[in-house]
Structures are given as C-alpha cells and as structure tokens.
Enzyme design. Sequence first.
Site, PDB file in Angstrom:
ATOM      1  N   TYR A 144       0.856  -1.183   0.000  1.00 52.64           N
ATOM      2  CA  TYR A 144       0.000   0.000   0.000  1.00 52.64           C
ATOM      3  C   TYR A 144       0.887   1.226   0.000  1.00 52.64           C
ATOM      4  O   TYR A 144       1.844   1.306   0.782  1.00 52.64           O
ATOM      5  CB  TYR A 144      -0.896   0.017   1.244  1.00 52.64           C
ATOM      6  N   ASP A 239       9.345   2.988  -0.622  1.00 47.54           N
ATOM      7  CA  ASP A 239       8.312   3.667   0.165  1.00 47.54           C
ATOM      8  C   ASP A 239       8.579   3.341   1.635  1.00 47.54           C
ATOM      9  O   ASP A 239       8.209   2.271   2.123  1.00 47.54           O
ATOM     10  CB  ASP A 239       6.925   3.195  -0.265  1.00 47.54           C
ATOM     11  N   LYS A 267       4.483   9.768   8.503  1.00 48.94           N
ATOM     12  CA  LYS A 267       4.375   9.260   9.875  1.00 48.94           C
ATOM     13  C   LYS A 267       5.438   9.816  10.833  1.00 48.94           C
ATOM     14  O   LYS A 267       5.351  10.944  11.289  1.00 48.94           O
ATOM     15  CB  LYS A 267       4.383   7.728   9.834  1.00 48.94           C
TER      16      LYS A 267
HETATM   17  P1  KE4 Z   1      -0.824   8.575   4.362  1.00 46.34           P
HETATM   18  O1  KE4 Z   1      -1.311   9.266   3.128  1.00 46.34           O
HETATM   19  O2  KE4 Z   1      -1.893   7.738   5.036  1.00 46.34           O
HETATM   20  O3  KE4 Z   1      -0.085   9.501   5.334  1.00 46.34           O
HETATM   21  O4  KE4 Z   1       0.336   7.542   3.913  1.00 46.34           O
HETATM   22  C1  KE4 Z   1       0.021   6.587   2.936  1.00 46.34           C
HETATM   23  C2  KE4 Z   1       0.995   5.425   3.050  1.00 46.34           C
HETATM   24  C3  KE4 Z   1       2.032   5.330   2.132  1.00 46.34           C
HETATM   25  N1  KE4 Z   1       2.929   4.325   2.198  1.00 46.34           N
HETATM   26  C4  KE4 Z   1       2.852   3.386   3.174  1.00 46.34           C
HETATM   27  C5  KE4 Z   1       3.876   2.284   3.219  1.00 46.34           C
HETATM   28  C6  KE4 Z   1       1.814   3.450   4.142  1.00 46.34           C
HETATM   29  O5  KE4 Z   1       1.753   2.493   5.108  1.00 46.34           O
HETATM   30  C7  KE4 Z   1       0.880   4.485   4.089  1.00 46.34           C
HETATM   31  C8  KE4 Z   1      -0.266   4.600   5.065  1.00 46.34           C
HETATM   32  N2  KE4 Z   1      -0.362   3.578   6.053  1.00 46.34           N
HETATM   33  C9  KE4 Z   1      -1.691   3.286   6.557  1.00 46.34           C
HETATM   34  C10 KE4 Z   1      -1.544   2.161   7.580  1.00 46.34           C
HETATM   35  N3  KE4 Z   1      -1.308   0.917   6.963  1.00 46.34           N
HETATM   36  C11 KE4 Z   1      -2.350   4.485   7.113  1.00 46.34           C
HETATM   37  C12 KE4 Z   1      -3.563   4.223   7.965  1.00 46.34           C
HETATM   38  C13 KE4 Z   1      -4.815   4.637   7.274  1.00 46.34           C
HETATM   39  O6  KE4 Z   1      -4.928   4.479   6.048  1.00 46.34           O
HETATM   40  O7  KE4 Z   1      -5.704   5.123   8.012  1.00 46.34           O
END
Ligand code: KE4
Length: 423
Positions: A144, A239, A267
Amino acid sequence: MLSERSERIFKRAKELIPGGVNSPVRAFGAVGGIPRMIAKAKGSRIFDVDGNEYIDFIGSWGPMILGHNYQPILDAVINTAQNGLSFGAATAIEVEMAELICSLVPSIDMVRMVNSGTEAVMSAVRAARGFTGRDKIIKFDGCYHGHSDAMLVKAGSGVMTSGVPDSAGVPKGCAEDTLTATYNNLESVQRLFEQHHNQIAAVIIEPVAANMGVVTPVDGFLQGLRRLCDEHGSLLIFDEVITGFRLGLTGAQGLYRVIPDLTTFGKIVGAGMPVGAYGGRREIMQMIAPVGKVYQAGTLSGNPVAMAAGICQLKILKETPEIYQHMNQLGDRLRKGLQTVVKGGQVTGIGSLSCLFFTDTLVTDGTTAKQSDTAAFAKYFNYMLENGCYFAPSQFEAIFLSNAHTQADVDCVLNLAEQYFKS
Ligand code: KE4
C-alpha cells in the site's frame, strides 16, 4: 467494557462522515463492534470517551515512535505555534528539516516536504516518470502506497481489508500504467521488464511490507530489484513511510544496504502532525518545480509547526540510539512469546514491526497473506480489545511498538494470548 459514549458518537458520525470515519480502516469493518472514540493518550496508553484505558499497539499507525504526548515534542509544537501557524512562505525551519533528513539518510541529496505519505508517493512517482520519460510503474500485490490513483491497484492496508482489490473511480487508462508483481518473487518483476521493455519508469516497494500484515524481504530480493532497475534504466523507489526512521535512522535501506533512487517518508517524520516527504538523487530532485518541469506544490507543505514536531522527534531518535535497541528487544520478545502460544497462526516482523497471521501457510506475499482466517483474527482482536490491548482492526496491518512500551506491556499481551489460545 463500556462503550456507550463511543457508540452514541459513532452513530452520529455515520450520518455526517462516510462510514463515520476519516480513514476507512478505523471503522472496525473487518472486526465488527464499535470503534472506540479516543479522547486522549499518553506514552503507550490511549483512553476512550468511556474512560477505558488501552495499551496502544497502533501508535497512530506509526508516527508515535516515542509514545503519545511526548513532552519535548508538545513543547516544540506549542513554542513554534506562538509565532504563527502557517505563512505559505519560505522559512528557516524547513531548511533545518531538510538538513536533518539529508544528513540522516545517505541516499538523499535533496528532499521536498509534503503533507502525507500519499502525497509523497504520488510526487515521487511523478518525478520518476518525469525523469525517465516513461509511464509505467511496477508495484507489488499487497503493498500500500497511499490512495493516489496510480497506487490503488491491488493495494494493501484498508484496500486489502475491504476485500476489493482495486478502487472504483480510478480511470482504466491510469490503472493500465500500473503493473503488479509478486512480493519476494524477482521472476515476476523480470517478466514485467521483459514484457514492457524500456517503458518502466520505476519500481516502487515497501522494503519491509507492512500493509499486508508484516512481510520481510527474502535474502537477495531487494538487491535483485536494484539490479533489475539498473539493467533497465528504471528508478527504484523505496516507500519508507512506515519503515523510515523506524527500522533505524537509515530505515530499511540502511538495514538491507540497498540504495534506492528515491525514498518516500511520512508518519515518524511528522511526529503525529500531517507531514510527508520525498527525496533522493540530486539529478532527479532537480526535476521538481520550480527548478524543473515536474510540478508539485502544497499550501501547507513544510508547515513550521509540523516541522518543529518532526525535527524534535528525529533529533531525539538521532541522539538516543538506545531507543532502537529497546524497541527491537521488545519486538523480539513479543514475536518469540506469541509464536510459543499461538495455535493456527504464524508471527512475522522485524524490529518494532510485528504481525500475527491467522494462517499456517508461510506468508511471503499478498496471495499467501490473503489466505489468513480473517474471522479468527477478528475474534482474537476483540478479545484483546476487551482486555485492554488495542491492535490494528485488520489482519493486514502491523503491530507497532514505541519507545514508551515496556516489557510489562508486552508480557500483558503474551499472558492474554496464552489464555486465549488455551481456551
Ligand atoms: P498517508 O497518506 O496515510 O499519510 O500515507 C500513505 C501510506 C504510504 N505508504 C505506506 C507504506 C503506508 O503504510 C501508508 C499509510 N499507512 C496506513 C496504515 N497501513 C495508514 C492508515 C490509514 O490508512 O488510516
């Protein structure tokens, strides 16, 4: 546990916000029951509106690596906010953040701050396409990378949790340029390079996958991706939104000694404030406007208050390497202890990232992860929640430890798990 107030607020939330949440995985769709409305947090603890206390193993999905409400970070936010929340102009504190990231991560010559991991990935992918003049991107089933159109093809995290492999609303033309390979399977990548000769701008990967549950790369896999990208003139994008500054100051790229061309962060780099970042080789980053022809912008990018939070957290991590030893020891204890008591499952992970898969099949990629018994996971999740341990409400996420967690916190989980699997 009482959850009347959470229930009442959630009922109202669902009338006003899709699914009652501002991010799908929070809705408890995969585990049932009422999402707890969290009122406050401190250290490794969170507290819901009904006064229930939990040991928190989500940590806001990674940012809270020093624990919740860590005073020095709170002070940095408050002190910086006194001077104004946002100017939409260049500031010294953004230069300080850029200096810090570039000094900590050797592969990064230049960096651009954005407001989320999604934005960081979207921008890095655009930079790769602009730099190579190619359109296609290889990603991996189960990984993801946020919710930009190009990345919502066989994505992990909430997409995988929903059981919908792709998202509605993504134009066919966009999805066609996103090719999907199998994690830990170099041949699947080789085949795509051969089928799409000289068309692939980049390979993007979570160097340790943490959105299909946690899956570590097999020996040689990341090194093989580096070799294939070099052979085919494509860029390698790591990533590290989850692994960056978590698996050590140089993240997964330092741990596995594989140097990507571009890296994305989120994060931890914002310490709980909305921050993302992407960076890499100078010749690539010079493609980004206003210097180059790849456009990317943002009203709140480099926001001074968010920078203050992130800089404070990164500096503490830099100055206190024993934090990583503490978290890694706790992670080892958790994984070893869980594996001893679990029945019909397997424990994976590295450092402060762990996962308990409810399948006996060795999990090495998205397909084997999806063989997990999600109903069994849901039952375990609710048992843990009712007993004061708050885990990600999905089989396809990670268990996040922080520096605020203690051996007692881990042993509480192990004792509960032993009771659970005995019953
Ligand atoms: P954000 O746009 O949510 O800040 O980041 C996206 C993203 C990009 N790359 C990786 C490897 C990520 O894990 C994420 C976002 N992680 C999720 C948890 N698995 C965020 C939680 C959510 O979607 O509410």
